[in-house]
Design an enzyme around this catalytic site. Structure first.
Site, PDB file in Angstrom:
ATOM      1  N   ASP A 260     141.465 -19.571 123.510  1.00  0.00           N
ATOM      2  CA  ASP A 260     141.466 -19.613 122.090  1.00  0.00           C
ATOM      3  C   ASP A 260     143.017 -19.990 121.717  1.00  0.00           C
ATOM      4  OD1 ASP A 260     139.583 -18.273 119.371  1.00  0.00           O
ATOM      5  OD2 ASP A 260     140.896 -19.958 119.372  1.00  0.00           O
TER       6      ASP A 260
HETATM    7  C1  GLC Z   1     140.832 -20.292 115.951  1.00  0.00           C
HETATM    8  C2  GLC Z   1     139.530 -19.747 116.379  1.00  0.00           C
HETATM    9  C3  GLC Z   1     138.667 -20.831 117.129  1.00  0.00           C
HETATM   10  C4  GLC Z   1     139.039 -22.173 116.819  1.00  0.00           C
HETATM   11  C5  GLC Z   1     140.327 -22.253 117.427  1.00  0.00           C
HETATM   12  C6  GLC Z   1     141.001 -23.770 117.000  1.00  0.00           C
HETATM   13  O1  GLC Z   1     141.722 -19.414 115.996  1.00  0.00           O
HETATM   14  O2  GLC Z   1     139.545 -18.598 117.030  1.00  0.00           O
HETATM   15  O3  GLC Z   1     137.383 -20.296 116.655  1.00  0.00           O
HETATM   16  O4  GLC Z   1     138.043 -22.982 117.330  1.00  0.00           O
HETATM   17  O5  GLC Z   1     141.365 -21.400 116.875  1.00  0.00           O
HETATM   18  O6  GLC Z   1     141.048 -23.772 115.724  1.00  0.00           O
END
Ligand code: GLC
Length: 745
Positions: free
Chosen positions: A263
């Site tokens: 993430d």
């Molecule tokens: C965010 C979220 C995730 C998302 C990613 C990209 O922090 O936790 O769900 O897909 O970053 O935006």
């Protein structure tokens, strides 16, 4: 490209170029200018100009022309001419915004869910998206967590069915050009963040994990999701981004051989977790755990070569990750056509086309949940209505995580009323923030309520308070909106409350209204859907995917709980039983609950053995009759209970559901096949099987009154006794709970 060609390409790449493929950055890092959106805290590292030429993917870009421009630039600069992977959070639609996933979960309609995902995939593909970071398969039991709006609620089976439906919608299209890769997230158990505080630690037994939290992810993987995203939280002491579960559970046990992506910045954040002393160790731990791509932080590019040089990471580990990444690009056809379906003209043709908007309207009506109705709905008259409240004319109903959609396109309730030539007066009444204190709008609202026969009061929680990093310690409505409600109700009790929310809220004070329903965050067509429901053009059919609590103190709250050794006895409130002394155990409204304008009656439940030896299948059937004059849809729910087992088992578990349409005064017989896999559970040795013994099969459309069949399961065959016992008919949960509370207090 054939597999051996991929390996030949890898053999030609330098270690730096391989680490580049394992790195994903913000679009804005590669293309200056443009109002790029960032979806998280930027890591402290910045890419060098040389590193920018060799990254593997980008996230957060605006449209097809932006994608085409960057892909063209990248292919000119990348020494290996490897196309970028363009990724985005298409959570509930791309330009056409559907209801939030929690609402779609309440539709209990996997076919609808799949169609919404497929429409989102078409709009995304022509806009240059190849991967969506969706669906979020995290089980959600705690409404304090802002991201419950992105999940499918508290039940593992519903979560699994909906996750698989979204993956199928994204990844399966008659025209492959319009397929996009699905990234299941967040692996794992992110929804169990302690106290509902986002990013907080998670600690749970493997029993609970396997029984409740894993089914959603597993269903997505089994549906063929191309990618899995690691969760921010630590799980039983190890942050997910460096957790051996990625290998042992995801890859070895489940056979997932796709790409795992971290993430946002979560590789670098291993240092904050305190399990990596520095970024070099963070990179080592994540690569060793087989987290193939690093999102936004750049530890792989900064530290990877030295780790290989020192032998702490082998080149095989790097090559395996790069092979998965290049194989995904190959599967998406990017080597043949790096621009995939990106097409500015197609974007104009497909985005927000009439078909998708009409689907969004249906999805919105079918995911609303009618909580109370004394008969005032559907409204008989299209005049004499006071439309009041901060959400009556708010574009915010489009919902959080609405990606590249333009909120200005959302149809508000007020706009829909105008289009439908409803004769109404409008008054906002007050603002929508939690801290709102400006009462200057009250008088106008009260005056409108006084002049009109009926009030439609649109209140709730702004989308600003749900989604990522939006945990709350309270789940009340903004106090000023509750005050507005009281004043309006005092003036005119003919109130219909329309709720807008990204999480369950406690709404006890509103239940004296004549009718209450929730639209959650209904998306672009919310206004039309609301009018359709209010005036009876559409009928309610949604059921709660998350229990609505009496108070935040009950959280985490979920229907499929264990009984305890001292189950609460409503007829003996003073006994030594598991209860609160200041609130009921029961939710205000339970999972699976939702009213309709129709009246469905269940009868004639029975079980017939089907003698299908190898699966020991049994047919459970029930007759459903629509006793009303109004066509409608009902969600037939089948639960099981293992009365006595070697482990404690939930008081009931949803195993099957089916949404049926029934015309007025017609009936049908609904059948489900069940077998040992519906009765079994994961045992301490990891094996899954059903234990012989007594089971209850509970079936109906309202969890407050299910028909019960008793069943004896024997090792090699299922025998059954049939005793139709209507479950304890619970009075209105609210009224009963209130009475009980008075008793206790
Ligand atoms: C965010 C979220 C995730 C998302 C990613 C990209 O922090 O936790 O769900 O897909 O970053 O935006």
């Amino acid at each position: 490209m054939k597999e051996k060609q991929i390996w030949q390409l890898i053999d030609r790449m330098t270690i730096e170029q391989k680490l580049g493929q394992m790195s994903v950055c913000e679009y804005g890092d590669l293309m200056k200018g443009g109002d790029n959106v960032y979806t998280g805290p930027k890591g402290e590292f910045a890419l060098t100009e040389e590193q920018k030429k060799i990254v593997g993917g980008v996230l957060n870009f605006k449209d097809a022309s932006a994608m085409i421009a960057l892909q063209k630039k990248h292919l000119e600069e990348d020494p290996n001419k490897i196309p970028l992977l363009f990724m985005l959070d298409v959570i509930h639609g791309y330009k056409t915004t559907f209801p939030i996933p929690l609402a779609i979960g309440c539709s209990f309609d996997t076919d609808l869910a799949e169609r919404c995902a497929r429409a989102a995939a078409v709009e995304s593909a022509v806009s240059g998206v190849q991967v969506t970071y969706s669906p979020m398969a995290d089980l959600c039991r705690d409404a304090r967590w802002g991201r419950v709006m992105e999940g499918f609620g508290e039940d593992p089976h519903l979560c699994a069915e909906m996750s698989a439906a979204f993956v199928n919608g994204y990844q399966r299209n008659a025209d492959k050009n319009y397929e996009i890769a699905s990234c299941i997230k967040h692996f794992a158990c992110y929804g169990a963040a302690e106290a509902g505080r986002d990013y907080n630690c998670v600690d749970m037994s493997s029993y609970t994990m396997d029984e409740y939290y894993m089914p959603g992810y597993k269903a997505g993987v089994n549906a063929g999701a191309a990618m899995v995203m690691t969760a921010f939280n630590s799980l039983n002491g190890t942050p997910c981004t460096a957790n051996t579960m990625l290998r042992d559970k995801l890859r070895t046990e489940w056979g997932f051989n796709g790409v795992v992506i971290s993430d946002y910045n979560s590789v670098a954040e291993l240092v904050n977790h305190g399990c990596a002393r520095d970024l070099r160790e963070a990179a080592k731990l994540a690569i060793a755990a087989e987290c193939d791509m690093e999102m936004v932080s750049t530890t792989y590019l900064q530290e990877g070569a030295a780790l290989v040089e020192s032998g702490e990471i082998s080149m095989e580990q790097i090559d395996r990750a790069v092979f998965r990444i290049l194989s995904l690009k190959n599967r998406l056809g990017l080597f043949e056509n790096p621009y995939a379906a990106a097409d500015v003209q197609a974007e104009k043709r497909f985005c927000r086309c009439a078909g998708f908007l009409s689907l969004a309207r249906k999805a919105s009506t079918d995911s609303c949940v009618l909580l109370k109705n004394d008969g005032i709905l559907p409204l008989k008259k299209r005049n004499g209505i006071a439309l009041i409240g901060p959400f009556a004319d708010s574009k915010e109903i489009i919902g959080a995580w609405s990606c590249n959609a333009d909120p200005a396109h959302a149809v508000t309730i007020r706009e829909a009323f105008c289009e439908e030539n409803i004769e109404f007066e409008y008054a906002r009444g007050c603002g929508d923030s939690l801290e709102e204190s400006d009462r200057r709008g009250f008088s106008e609202a009260i005056a409108a309520a006084k002049r009109c026969e009926t009030v439609v009061l649109c209140i709730g929680e702004s989308m600003r308070y749900s989604g990522e990093c939006r945990s709350r310690t309270e789940i009340c409505l903004p106090p000023l909106q509750t005050e507005l409600f009281e004043k309006i109700y005092e003036t005119n009790p003919n109130v219909v409350v329309v709720l807008f929310q990204g999480r369950p809220l406690h709404i006890r004070a509103l239940l004296k209204s004549r009718a209450v329903f929730t639209m959650w965050q209904p998306g672009a067509e919310g206004g039309h859907a609301c009018a359709d429901l209010l005036f009876g053009k559409s009928n309610f059919s949604g059921k709660l995917a998350m229990s609505l609590p009496h108070s935040v103190g009950q959280l985490p709250l979920y229907y499929n709980h264990y009984e305890t050794g001292r189950p609460f006895d409503p007829n003996n409130a003073g006994a030594w039983t598991s209860k609160y002394i200041d609130a009921p155990n029961e939710p205000l409204f339970p999972f699976g609950y939702g009213l309709s304008y129709s009246k469905f009656v269940f009868s004639d439940a029975k079980i017939t053995a089907c003698g299908v030896k190898k699966e020991n299948k049994m047919r459970v059937s029930v007759r459903v009759r629509n006793e009303s004059d109004i066509d409608g849809s009902e969600v037939v729910q089948l639960y099981v209970r293992d009365v006595a087992a070697t482990m404690v088992r939930p008081v009931r578990e949803l195993k099957k559901f089916k949404k049926i349409c029934l015309s007025a005064h017609t009936e049908t017989v609904v059948e489900f096949m069940i077998g040992p896999k519906d009765l079994g559970f994961v045992h301490s040795d990891g094996s899954f099987y059903a234990e012989p013994g007594e089971f209850q099969v509970l079936i109906g459309g309202d969890p407050r009154g299910l028909l019960r069949l008793d069943l004896i399961y024997k090792e090699d065959k299922m025998r059954y006794n049939i005793s139709r016992i209507a479950m304890r008919e619970m009075a209105e949960p609210y009224v009963e709970a209130q009475n009980e509370q008075q008793r206790i207090l």
